[in-house]
Design a protein around this motif. Structure first.
Motif: not given
Length: 214
Positions: A57-58, A77-78, A125-128, A150-151
């Motif tokens: 999962w994201a 996501v990327a 808040g530093h990324g996913w 994720l798909d």
């Protein structure tokens, strides 16, 4: 521990936690009787029993509004800085393979090998990040995040039970691993272990058959 203390209090139980690489090494050396691992690249050295597969999962800050009923593409996501494990970690390999299938080059913000720390960095808040859904049960962190599957049907990790080939499992080891598999199966059934596809033939627990693909 609670189950075995009731059913087999005579067993001398020792629980060891460590990174997967260390656990594999100790298995190969015969220092562990059994271990739960996420995939093994050289299974010839150990006996392997598939347990389950987990979808990835994201995870993003809560205000992003990811939905657990709306899959997100790896490409989407990327598009954000990613917080991922260092190379050599099994999860990092899965993430690299997923981005390669999506034909995108991820932007790595931070490399960290602890899922709870990765989630805290996301909340800050530093990324996913990309993790199995079970990590979202960390209540102290999960409330600050949103998540979506994720798909990508290939973005899954394999959970296995491994034991050394150097000796036959002792009766006590079989009791402990059966109890562990039974507890994992119950967690898959009652939803406390989310987004899992159960694969092992665990002992009967008195519950209804496990739901697939949830």
């Amino acid at each position: 521990v609670a189950r075995l203390s009731r059913t087999h209090p005579q067993i001398d139980l020792q629980i060891t936690t460590a990174f997967a690489g260390h656990l594999r090494e100790w298995l190969y050396e015969g220092l562990l009787d059994a271990s739960i691992l996420f995939g093994v690249s050289d299974p010839g050295a150990v006996r392997v029993t598939p347990i389950a597969t987990e979808k990835l999962w994201a995870m993003a800050p809560r205000d992003v509004g990811l939905s657990d009923v709306k899959p997100i593409t790896v490409r989407d996501v990327a598009a954000h800085p990613l917080i991922v494990p260092a190379r050599g970690h099994a999860l990092r390999t899965l993430i690299d393979e997923a981005t390669a299938r999506a034909h995108v080059e991820p932007r790595i913000s931070v490399q960290v090998n602890a899922s709870r720390l990765a989630m805290r960095l996301v909340a800050g808040g530093h990324g996913w990040t990309i993790l199995p859904a079970v990590c979202f049960t960390y209540g102290d962190v999960a409330a600050t995040l949103s998540m979506a599957p994720l798909d990508d049907p290939q973005a899954v990790r394999d959970l296995i039970l491994a034991s050394p080939r150097s000796h036959r499992p002792a009766p006590a080891t079989q009791v402990v691993t059966n109890a562990l598999l039974g507890l994992l199966r119950e967690a898959a059934q009652d939803g406390s272990w989310p987004s899992v596809n159960w694969r092992a033939d665990a002992p009967a627990t008195g519950h209804s058959p496990v739901r697939r693909g949830n």
